[in-house]
Motif scaffolding. Structure first.
Motif, PDB file in Angstrom:
ATOM      1  N   CYS A   2      -2.296   4.686  -2.899  1.00 29.89           N
ATOM      2  CA  CYS A   2      -2.135   3.850  -1.718  1.00 29.89           C
ATOM      3  C   CYS A   2      -2.802   2.494  -1.950  1.00 29.89           C
ATOM      4  CB  CYS A   2      -2.744   4.542  -0.509  1.00 29.89           C
ATOM      5  SG  CYS A   2      -2.509   3.631   1.041  1.00 29.89           S
ATOM      6  N   ASP A   3      -2.110   1.427  -1.542  1.00 30.87           N
ATOM      7  CA  ASP A   3      -2.693   0.093  -1.597  1.00 30.87           C
ATOM      8  C   ASP A   3      -2.240  -0.662  -0.355  1.00 30.87           C
ATOM      9  OD1 ASP A   3      -0.044  -0.545  -2.092  1.00 30.87           O
ATOM     10  OD2 ASP A   3      -0.337  -0.763  -4.255  1.00 30.87           O
ATOM     11  N   VAL A   4      -2.559  -1.952  -0.317  1.00 31.30           N
ATOM     12  CA  VAL A   4      -2.231  -2.742   0.865  1.00 31.30           C
ATOM     13  C   VAL A   4      -0.723  -2.775   1.106  1.00 31.30           C
ATOM     14  CG1 VAL A   4      -2.373  -5.041   1.881  1.00 31.30           C
ATOM     15  CG2 VAL A   4      -4.300  -4.143   0.586  1.00 31.30           C
ATOM     16  N   SER A   6       1.610  -0.485   0.297  1.00 32.09           N
ATOM     17  CA  SER A   6       2.224   0.794   0.660  1.00 32.09           C
ATOM     18  C   SER A   6       1.514   1.514   1.791  1.00 32.09           C
ATOM     19  CB  SER A   6       2.247   1.710  -0.566  1.00 32.09           C
ATOM     20  OG  SER A   6       0.929   1.972  -1.033  1.00 32.09           O
ATOM     21  N   ALA A   7       0.421   0.966   2.304  1.00 31.96           N
ATOM     22  CA  ALA A   7      -0.382   1.674   3.309  1.00 31.96           C
ATOM     23  C   ALA A   7       0.416   1.951   4.580  1.00 31.96           C
ATOM     24  CB  ALA A   7      -1.635   0.859   3.631  1.00 31.96           C
ATOM     25  N   LYS A   8       1.166   0.959   5.055  1.00 29.99           N
ATOM     26  CA  LYS A   8       1.911   1.156   6.300  1.00 29.99           C
ATOM     27  C   LYS A   8       2.935   2.267   6.171  1.00 29.99           C
ATOM     28  CE  LYS A   8       1.448  -3.438   8.351  1.00 29.99           C
ATOM     29  NZ  LYS A   8       2.152  -4.600   8.935  1.00 29.99           N
ATOM     30  N   VAL A  11       0.995   5.722   5.923  1.00 31.57           N
ATOM     31  CA  VAL A  11       0.419   6.109   7.211  1.00 31.57           C
ATOM     32  C   VAL A  11       1.511   6.517   8.185  1.00 31.57           C
ATOM     33  CG1 VAL A  11      -0.801   5.205   9.223  1.00 31.57           C
ATOM     34  CG2 VAL A  11      -1.679   4.758   6.941  1.00 31.57           C
ATOM     35  N   LEU A  36      -7.429   5.475   5.726  1.00 30.02           N
ATOM     36  CA  LEU A  36      -6.441   4.579   5.133  1.00 30.02           C
ATOM     37  C   LEU A  36      -6.180   3.381   6.041  1.00 30.02           C
ATOM     38  CD1 LEU A  36      -3.793   7.064   3.653  1.00 30.02           C
ATOM     39  CD2 LEU A  36      -5.369   5.610   2.383  1.00 30.02           C
ATOM     40  N   THR A  37      -6.073   3.636   7.342  1.00 28.15           N
ATOM     41  CA  THR A  37      -5.786   2.554   8.275  1.00 28.15           C
ATOM     42  C   THR A  37      -6.918   1.538   8.302  1.00 28.15           C
ATOM     43  OG1 THR A  37      -4.549   4.131   9.636  1.00 28.15           O
ATOM     44  CG2 THR A  37      -5.139   2.037  10.647  1.00 28.15           C
ATOM     45  N   LYS A  39      -9.151   1.022   5.898  1.00 32.86           N
ATOM     46  CA  LYS A  39      -9.369   0.407   4.591  1.00 32.86           C
ATOM     47  C   LYS A  39      -8.310  -0.629   4.259  1.00 32.86           C
ATOM     48  CE  LYS A  39     -10.281   1.644  -0.234  1.00 32.86           C
ATOM     49  NZ  LYS A  39     -10.424   2.759  -1.209  1.00 32.86           N
ATOM     50  N   TYR A  40      -7.054  -0.383   4.638  1.00 34.84           N
ATOM     51  CA  TYR A  40      -5.969  -1.257   4.194  1.00 34.84           C
ATOM     52  C   TYR A  40      -5.313  -2.040   5.332  1.00 34.84           C
ATOM     53  CZ  TYR A  40      -6.324   1.423  -0.111  1.00 34.84           C
ATOM     54  OH  TYR A  40      -6.786   2.014  -1.260  1.00 34.84           O
TER      55      TYR A  40
END
Length: 358
Positions: A2-4, A6-8, A11, A36-37, A39-40
Motif C-alpha cells: 500500500c502507498d499513497v 493505492s491507499a484509497k 481502503v 492505512l487511512t 498514514k496515507y
C-alpha cells in the motif's frame, strides 16, 4: 504494497468487504483500515469520511482505541476541525447512529461546534437537538460523553443555556451513578454566579502530544499474543526490523555486519562474483562491496536485492511460517537484449542434496 497512490482503492475494498467478512476478522480489518487511512491520507475530507464510515460499520468489533485516535487526530489538525464538525452533525441527524459514531460526533461538536454555528441548519439549537435525539438510545459511556458536550454547549453558546440546563436536570435523577454525578456537577457549575469558572472548566482541549499511535500498539500486541505469529507484521519495514532485532537480541549495527567476507563472496559466486580478491578491478571491488551490504541486509529482512549489476539484478523474497519456509528468487534484466537458458541451482547446507531449476 500500500502507498499513497493505492491507499484509497485498498481502503475502499476493505470497507466493502467488511460488511460480509467473518466476525473474527472485522476487528483486525478495522484496525488496519484506520492505520492505512491515517498514514496515507492526502485529503482531510477523505480521512474524516472514511473514519466515520468505519466506526459506523465496525463499531461493534473494535475497541475504544479507534474513536480515541480519531479525536486525537482531529484535535491536532486545525484543517480537519471545520469539516469534521459538519460530518459529525450530519451523523447525528442520520436515522441510525452507531454508539462509537455518537461518541466521536459529540466530542467534536463539544470542542469545535462554534466553527459551524453560523452555517445553515447548523445553529447551536440544531446541534443540541441532534445530540439529544441520539442520547436516549446510547449506552452509559456514550451518554456520559454527550452530557459533557451539553456542558460545553453552555460555555460555547450562552443563548441555549436554558435548553442545556433542562437536559442536565433530566439526568440529575438518572439511576446510573456516573450519569447522575456528571449531570449534577455540570448543573451546579452552570448555575453558579461566577463568570470565570465555566470557561476555565470547559476550556478547549489542547492538541494531544505526538506519540506512537495507540492503534499500531494495539495491532502489534495482537500479533504478539497469537500463537500463530507472523514473520512480517503490519506497520512498515522499520517496525518489522525492530521486531526481528529484538527477537534476536542484537542491535541494528551488529545485524548489519556479515558473518565473514569469505562466506559472503562464496555465496555471491553463482551470480558472477569471483571468490578471490586478487586481480579484481576497482569496479569489481565496488560491486563486491555493494553486494556484501545487500547480503548483510537480507540476513534480517525478508525481501531485498542480493546482487545489482550492470546487466542483471537478483533479488530475494522470503516467507517463513514455522516449521516451513518459502524463498523466491527474481531476476531482472537491465539490458536491452533478452536473456535465454537461465538455470538456478539450489544446494542444501550439507551439500548432500542438489537440485537444478531450469
Amino acid at each position: 504494497m500500500c502507498d499513497v497512490g493505492s491507499a484509497k482503492t485498498i481502503v475502499s475494498e476493505l470497507l466493502r468487504h467488511m460488511v460480509v467478512a467473518d466476525f473474527t476478522l472485522r476487528e483486525e480489518m478495522a484496525l488496519k483500515v484506520a492505520i492505512l487511512t491515517e498514514k496515507y491520507a492526502t485529503e482531510y475530507s477523505w480521512y474524516v469520511d472514511v473514519m466515520m464510515r468505519l466506526v459506523s460499520l465496525a463499531g461493534d468489533h473494535m475497541g475504544d482505541e479507534v474513536w480515541h485516535r480519531i479525536v486525537q487526530v482531529i484535535l491536532g489538525n486545525e484543517e480537519l476541525q471545520l469539516y469534521a464538525c459538519k460530518i459529525a452533525l450530519q451523523t447525528l441527524k442520520a436515522p441510525v447512529c452507531h454508539e462509537s459514531a455518537l461518541k466521536v460526533s459529540a466530542y467534536v461538536l463539544g470542542e469545535f461546534g462554534h466553527l459551524i454555528a453560523n452555517a445553515p441548519d447548523c445553529a447551536p439549537v440544531d446541534q443540541l437537538k441532534a445530540l439529544q435525539s441520539k442520547m436516549a438510545a446510547g449506552s452509559q459511556s456514550a451518554r456520559a460523553v454527550a452530557l459533557t458536550t451539553v456542558g460545553k454547549f453552555i460555555n460555547l453558546f450562552p443563548e441555549i443555556k436554558t435548553l442545556c440546563l433542562r437536559v442536565l436536570d433530566r439526568y440529575r435523577g438518572a439511576l446510573d451513578a456516573e450519569l447522575q454525578q456528571r449531570a449534577c456537577e455540570y448543573y451546579a457549575l452552570a448555575t453558579l454566579e461566577s463568570e470565570d469558572l465555566m470557561p476555565t472548566v470547559f476550556e478547549e482541549m489542547p492538541p494531544f502530544p505526538e506519540r506512537r499511535s495507540a492503534l499500531m500498539s494495539r495491532l502489534l500486541k495482537r500479533e504478539a499474543d497469537t500463537e500463530d505469529q507472523r514473520t512480517w507484521v503490519f506497520g512498515g519495514r522499520e517496525i518489522n526490523r525492530e521486531r526481528k532485532l529484538q527477537k534476536a537480541g542484537k542491535t541494528a549495527e551488529d545485524s548489519e555486519e556479515p558473518p565473514s567476507a569469505p562466506q559472503v563472496l562464496e555465496a555471491l559466486e553463482p551470480v558472477g562474483l569471483p571468490a578471490a580478491d586478487g586481480g579484481q578491478t576497482p569496479e569489481e571491488l565496488a560491486r563486491v562491496a555493494k553486494s556484501k551490504r545487500h547480503y548483510a541486509r537480507l540476513l534480517w529482512e525478508n525481501d531485498g536485492i542480493l546482487y545489482d549489476g550492470d546487466e542483471i539484478q537478483v533479488g530475494l523474497v522470503a516467507q517463513y511460517k514455522p516449521p516451513a519456509g518459502r524463498v523466491g528468487v527474481f531476476l531482472g534484466n537491465k539490458s536491452t537484449a533478452p536473456i535465454y537458458d537461465i538455470s538456478i541451482t539450489v544446494t542444501s547446507v550439507d551439500e548432500s542434496n542438489e537440485k537444478q531449476l531450469v
